[in-house]
Design an enzyme around this catalytic site. Structure first.
Site, PDB file in Angstrom:
ATOM      1  N   LYS A  34       0.822  -1.218   0.000  1.00 42.93           N
ATOM      2  CA  LYS A  34       0.000   0.000   0.000  1.00 42.93           C
ATOM      3  C   LYS A  34       0.855   1.266   0.000  1.00 42.93           C
ATOM      4  CE  LYS A  34      -2.141  -1.041   3.803  1.00 42.93           C
ATOM      5  NZ  LYS A  34      -1.526  -2.360   4.027  1.00 42.93           N
ATOM      6  N   THR A  35       1.813   1.295   0.911  1.00 43.35           N
ATOM      7  CA  THR A  35       2.646   2.497   1.012  1.00 43.35           C
ATOM      8  C   THR A  35       3.484   2.648  -0.257  1.00 43.35           C
ATOM      9  OG1 THR A  35       2.694   2.232   3.396  1.00 43.35           O
ATOM     10  CG2 THR A  35       4.358   3.666   2.454  1.00 43.35           C
ATOM     11  N   ASP A 218      -2.066   7.734   3.780  1.00 43.75           N
ATOM     12  CA  ASP A 218      -1.655   6.379   4.168  1.00 43.75           C
ATOM     13  C   ASP A 218      -2.322   6.040   5.502  1.00 43.75           C
ATOM     14  OD1 ASP A 218      -0.366   3.965   4.082  1.00 43.75           O
ATOM     15  OD2 ASP A 218       1.669   4.751   4.333  1.00 43.75           O
ATOM     16  N   GLU A 219      -2.484   4.760   5.802  1.00 45.88           N
ATOM     17  CA  GLU A 219      -3.084   4.324   7.081  1.00 45.88           C
ATOM     18  C   GLU A 219      -4.435   4.998   7.313  1.00 45.88           C
ATOM     19  OE1 GLU A 219      -1.458   2.012   8.774  1.00 45.88           O
ATOM     20  OE2 GLU A 219       0.667   2.269   8.345  1.00 45.88           O
ATOM     21  N   GLN A 249      -5.825  -3.386  10.605  1.00 43.37           N
ATOM     22  CA  GLN A 249      -4.760  -2.699  11.341  1.00 43.37           C
ATOM     23  C   GLN A 249      -5.257  -1.427  12.017  1.00 43.37           C
ATOM     24  OE1 GLN A 249      -0.657  -2.742   9.645  1.00 43.37           O
ATOM     25  NE2 GLN A 249      -1.694  -3.411   7.792  1.00 43.37           N
ATOM     26  N   ARG A 592       5.055  -7.182  11.103  1.00 37.17           N
ATOM     27  CA  ARG A 592       6.245  -6.334  10.911  1.00 37.17           C
ATOM     28  C   ARG A 592       7.445  -7.173  10.495  1.00 37.17           C
ATOM     29  NH1 ARG A 592       4.011  -2.851   9.247  1.00 37.17           N
ATOM     30  NH2 ARG A 592       2.174  -4.115   9.580  1.00 37.17           N
TER      31      ARG A 592
HETATM   32  N1  LIG Z   1       5.420  -5.718  -6.355  1.00 41.45           N
HETATM   33  C1  LIG Z   1       6.339  -5.841  -5.421  1.00 41.45           C
HETATM   34  N2  LIG Z   1       7.447  -6.574  -5.631  1.00 41.45           N
HETATM   35  C2  LIG Z   1       8.393  -6.712  -4.670  1.00 41.45           C
HETATM   36  N3  LIG Z   1       8.322  -6.176  -3.447  1.00 41.45           N
HETATM   37  C3  LIG Z   1       7.244  -5.430  -3.179  1.00 41.45           C
HETATM   38  C4  LIG Z   1       6.197  -5.226  -4.119  1.00 41.45           C
HETATM   39  N4  LIG Z   1       5.249  -4.447  -3.533  1.00 41.45           N
HETATM   40  C5  LIG Z   1       5.690  -4.181  -2.298  1.00 41.45           C
HETATM   41  N5  LIG Z   1       6.876  -4.756  -2.064  1.00 41.45           N
HETATM   42  C6  LIG Z   1       7.664  -4.708  -0.808  1.00 41.45           C
HETATM   43  O1  LIG Z   1       6.881  -5.300   0.222  1.00 41.45           O
HETATM   44  C7  LIG Z   1       7.110  -4.646   1.465  1.00 41.45           C
HETATM   45  C8  LIG Z   1       5.805  -4.141   2.012  1.00 41.45           C
HETATM   46  O2  LIG Z   1       5.343  -3.039   1.263  1.00 41.45           O
HETATM   47  P1  LIG Z   1       4.597  -1.807   1.936  1.00 41.45           P
HETATM   48  O3  LIG Z   1       5.341  -1.375   3.133  1.00 41.45           O
HETATM   49  O4  LIG Z   1       4.315  -0.824   0.875  1.00 41.45           O
HETATM   50  O5  LIG Z   1       3.268  -2.548   2.399  1.00 41.45           O
HETATM   51  P2  LIG Z   1       2.009  -1.954   3.155  1.00 41.45           P
HETATM   52  O6  LIG Z   1       0.815  -2.540   2.539  1.00 41.45           O
HETATM   53  O7  LIG Z   1       2.111  -0.494   3.204  1.00 41.45           O
HETATM   54  O8  LIG Z   1       2.215  -2.572   4.606  1.00 41.45           O
HETATM   55  P3  LIG Z   1       1.600  -2.083   6.004  1.00 41.45           P
HETATM   56  O9  LIG Z   1       0.169  -2.490   5.979  1.00 41.45           O
HETATM   57  O10 LIG Z   1       2.363  -2.823   7.021  1.00 41.45           O
HETATM   58  O11 LIG Z   1       1.772  -0.600   6.058  1.00 41.45           O
HETATM   59  C9  LIG Z   1       8.100  -3.540   1.167  1.00 41.45           C
HETATM   60  O12 LIG Z   1       9.374  -4.006   1.463  1.00 41.45           O
HETATM   61  C10 LIG Z   1       7.930  -3.313  -0.311  1.00 41.45           C
HETATM   62  O13 LIG Z   1       9.075  -2.754  -0.902  1.00 41.45           O
HETATM   63 MG   LIG Z   2       2.194   0.863   4.801  1.00 44.02          MG
END
Ligand SMILES: Nc1ncnc2c1ncn2[C@@H]1O[C@H](COP(=O)(O)OP(=O)(O)OP(=O)(O)O)[C@@H](O)[C@H]1O
Ligand SMILES: [Mg+2]
Length: 721
Positions: A34-35, A218-219, A249, A592
């Site tokens: 997402k981020t 975000d969030e 979350q 995490r």
């Molecule tokens: N398509 C992709 N290919 C490889 N790695 C990825 C891809 N998308 C995301 N990632 C990696 O996965 C990890 C999680 O991504 P991110 O932090 O954006 O998730 P999130 O959904 O925001 O998580 P959270 O809910 O904990 O905030 C990061 O290390 C990111 O670089």
């Molecule tokens: Mg995130």
């Protein structure tokens, strides 16, 4: 360039990044990107010429996250990211209020009260109003005021049907007047004031609506109603709100955050399609399976599936320690071993439910010589000596700041007694002036203090920030005060002195990193970014933080510590009978970890000066056995897990119990936590804690009428009901 931006994203992520300029909601589980999608979308919007960097407003959860986003953007785009509106709600509101302080009726140098400052301001006010602080506990008053502000309500808008609430509203009204008089704002005021500024000032509102074509959050699940209204106001009719979030979350409901905002968003912004991301890129299979299994115990979920391409990886390591000290020693050993194997310390996080738990961990780390950094919690800028130093600086900036004056008027001691301070307060009240004005007229030592602050101000005018601070430390008497400490307090004083020197270093770094290097900007930074920016940022160091503070972050290895019933899940949620939010917190904690996860708990723990005897967290029981690798004999599994019913086995542990061979408790002391009991004098209650066994033991009971009490088992004749 676009193709490189989008390379590496999966089709759903890519679709989300390339959505047309309309409002959208990305609802997806932890680690699904997402981020990453949000950041990439900003880069994509700018690089395709749809918007200039100045047309973006992005809200992140912490200042650390905002910084990271800016860093990633500069890596993706050849643009100047300085000055972009990327920050927390508080940070962005602060910025807007500074820019339009006159329209917001604030002095340009308005100071920000952190929650400790706010509490002392409330106490001071209640004293002046002659309000009984037993009947109206100041903390409750603080929650009342902040709670109303977060609902967007001023004192005159709060409804009251009873005298008790009416009195609280009076305090709220007076508190606001006091803050206004002193030129200070608390955290929730930042938001409310900014919201009011925009809603009342049409020209300003239109200016910003015209500017921020794209608002990204975000969030989103953790926005409170006022934050949501602020976003709505800025978005107006035409701008696009791009929100990403995860209902699983949502961990700030206790502070008024509202997952219902997601539903409102869909309606208010006419969101047509909700994009879901289901592939997790963060964690190995076993970790993800554990998270999924846990969260399935929650009701009312919006429902998402998370899967991963990654290997199953290692099992989750579970460790039962005898005491909290043993737990910390185990963690330090493991962390050191991992570090030897090549895992950077900064890739290891120690998480805990409550700040108070960090002390023992910190102690073990210090003894072992492992570098660590605490995020949140015992915040650098909240340390006593730092607050003293900041108070001098604040008073130099804004002499109306009564809080600051009271903190230092007699610190270091200069012979101004409590009686003189009372007289000062009376005089200020009588003439309706600030304490500063009253002090200037009071004569004697009090007026000499005014002279001191004025001389500090004139001596430092025009100096660079670090030199201002250094001058103040040397000439206010603060540095000398700690230097002269002898005897038992000497060590502590040395540490405080080091922290004061660290403040000069923090200012040096601040000047280096920020365009606005004024004292006001630095003081704002101290209030807003407390704890997120500690000394030695470049050094490789373990991360210590609460689970709340860990949101959005990821680490190679995570230790979730203190997994004991009543600690995590927290007693408050056990009492309320609703564990869902605690479980989401546990879900955040588990997700995490990328590669390795440890779950640790201790049979006894010192907290707030008392030894607590706990049993393993019920969350452990919700994780499938095959995912777990017990590092200690599964004693608890035998006694606690296999009986099927957790309640029947969570007895009070005997005092002398060793970690592995626990003596069965004497029958007379079997009061399990959660047991309903009756006491001759206090009536009905629930056992909430216990200490020791046999007749020497004590139990804590929360009585319906009489509140919480510790009772010696020898004397208290409790009967089970
Ligand atoms: N398509 C992709 N290919 C490889 N790695 C990825 C891809 N998308 C995301 N990632 C990696 O996965 C990890 C999680 O991504 P991110 O932090 O954006 O998730 P999130 O959904 O925001 O998580 P959270 O809910 O904990 O905030 C990061 O290390 C990111 O670089
Ligand atoms: Mg995130």
């Amino acid at each position: 360039m676009n193709s490189t931006l989008l390379a590496g994203l999966n089709p759903e992520q890519r679709a989300a990044v390339e959505l047309p300029a309309r409002s959208a909601l990305i609802l997806a589980g932890a680690g699904s990107g997402k981020t990453r999608v949000l950041t990439t979308r900003i880069a994509w919007l700018i690089s395709t010429g749809q918007v200039s960097p100045a047309g973006i407003l992005a809200v992140t959860f912490t200042n650390k996250a905002a910084k990271e986003m800016v860093t990633r953007l500069s890596a993706m785009l050849p643009i100047n990211t300085r000055g972009m509106w990327i920050g927390t709600f508080h940070g962005l509101c602060n910025r807007m209020l500074r820019a339009h302080h006159r329209e917001a009726s604030l002095p340009q140098t308005f100071q920000i009260l952190d929650s400790g400052d706010q509490l002392s301001a409330i106490k001071r006010l209640m004293k002046a109003m002659n309000i009984d602080d037993e009947k109206y506990p100041p903390r409750e008053m603080q929650n009342f005021i902040s709670g109303r502000k977060e609902e967007g309500l001023r004192a005159h808008e709060v409804e009251a049907y009873d005298p008790y609430t009416r009195r609280k509203i009076e305090v709220y009204a007076e508190y606001d007047k006091q803050c206004q008089r002193e030129g200070v704002v608390d955290f929730s005021e930042l938001l409310l004031r900014c919201y009011e500024l925009l809603s009342r000032n049409q020209a300003l509102r239109e200016h910003y609506q015209e500017r921020f074509k794209h608002i990204l959050v975000d969030e989103f699940q953790d926005t409170n109603p006022l934050q949501y209204r602020w976003l709505k106001l800025l978005a107006g009719q035409n701008n696009a709100l791009f929100a990403v979030g995860d209902d699983d979350q949502s961990i700030y409901a206790f502070r008024g955050a509202n997952v219902g905002n997601m539903q409102e968003l869909l309606r208010d912004f006419h969101v047509e399609n909700v994009i879901k991301l289901e592939q997790n890129y963060r964690s190995h299979g076993n970790i993800l399976d554990a998270a999924n299994a846990l969260i399935q115990h929650n009701r009312n979920r919006l429902g998402k599936n998370l899967w991963t391409d990654a290997d199953k990886g290692e099992q989750i390591r579970v460790y039962e320690a005898g005491t909290d000290v043993d737990e910390a020693a185990f963690i330090v050993d493991e962390a050191r071993q991992l570090n030897r194997e090549g895992v950077r310390l900064s890739e290891i996080a120690l998480l805990y439910r409550s700040n108070a738990q960090s002390r023992v961990l910190e102690h073990a780390l210090v003894s072992a010589g492992l570098s660590y950094r605490v995020y949140g919690g015992l915040r650098f800028f909240e340390r006593q000596e730092i607050k003293h130093a900041l108070a001098y600086l604040r008073l130099m900036e804004n002499t109306d700041d009564d809080n600051a004056l009271l903190r230092i008027v007699n610190f270091p001691t200069r012979g101004i007694g409590a009686r003189s301070i009372e007289q000062l307060q009376e005089a200020a009240k009588q003439y309706n002036t600030t304490l500063w004005d009253a002090a200037a007229r009071a004569g004697g030592k009090v007026t000499a203090f005014v002279g001191l602050v004025e001389s500090l101000r004139s001596a430092t005018a025009g100096l660079p920030l670090p030199e201002i601070i250094d001058h103040v430390l040397q000439h206010s008497g603060l540095a000398a005060h700690y230097q002269n400490e002898t005897g038992a307090k000497k060590r502590e004083a040395e540490e405080r002195l080091e922290n004061l020197n660290e403040l000069v270093n923090a200012a040096t770094l601040f000047v280096h990193e920020n365009e606005d290097d004024s004292l006001t900007a630095f003081l704002t930074h101290a209030s807003l970014e407390a704890g997120e920016h500690q000394a030695g940022d470049s050094e490789d160091a373990l991360h210590l933080m609460t689970v709340h503070a860990a949101k959005g972050l990821e680490f190679h290895t995570v230790f979730i510590t203190g997994l004991e019933e009543s600690l995590f899940p927290h007693q408050n949620s056990i009492d309320s009978g609703d564990l869902d939010e605690e479980r989401r917190l546990m879900y955040v904690a588990i997700t995490r970890a990328r590669r390795r996860l440890y779950l640790t708990f201790a049979q006894s723990r010192m907290l707030h000066g008392q030894t607590h005897y706990g049993t393993a967290s019920s969350f452990l029981r919700e994780l499938p056995e095959e995912l777990l690798h017990w590092l200690t004999p599964r004693v608890s599994a035998r006694k606690t897990f296999s009986s099927g019913s957790y309640e029947t086995s969570s007895y009070i542990k005997a005092f002398a119990a060793t970690p592995l061979e626990k003596a069965p408790p004497a029958p007379s002391s079997v009061w399990r936590i959660g047991q309903r009991v009756f006491h001759q004098k206090f009536g009905e209650g629930v056992v909430t804690d216990s200490e020791g066994g046999g007749n020497e033991g004590r139990v804590q009971v929360n009585f319906k009428r009489a509140g919480s009490k510790w009772l010696a088992l020898e004397y208290a004749k409790l009967t089970a009901i």
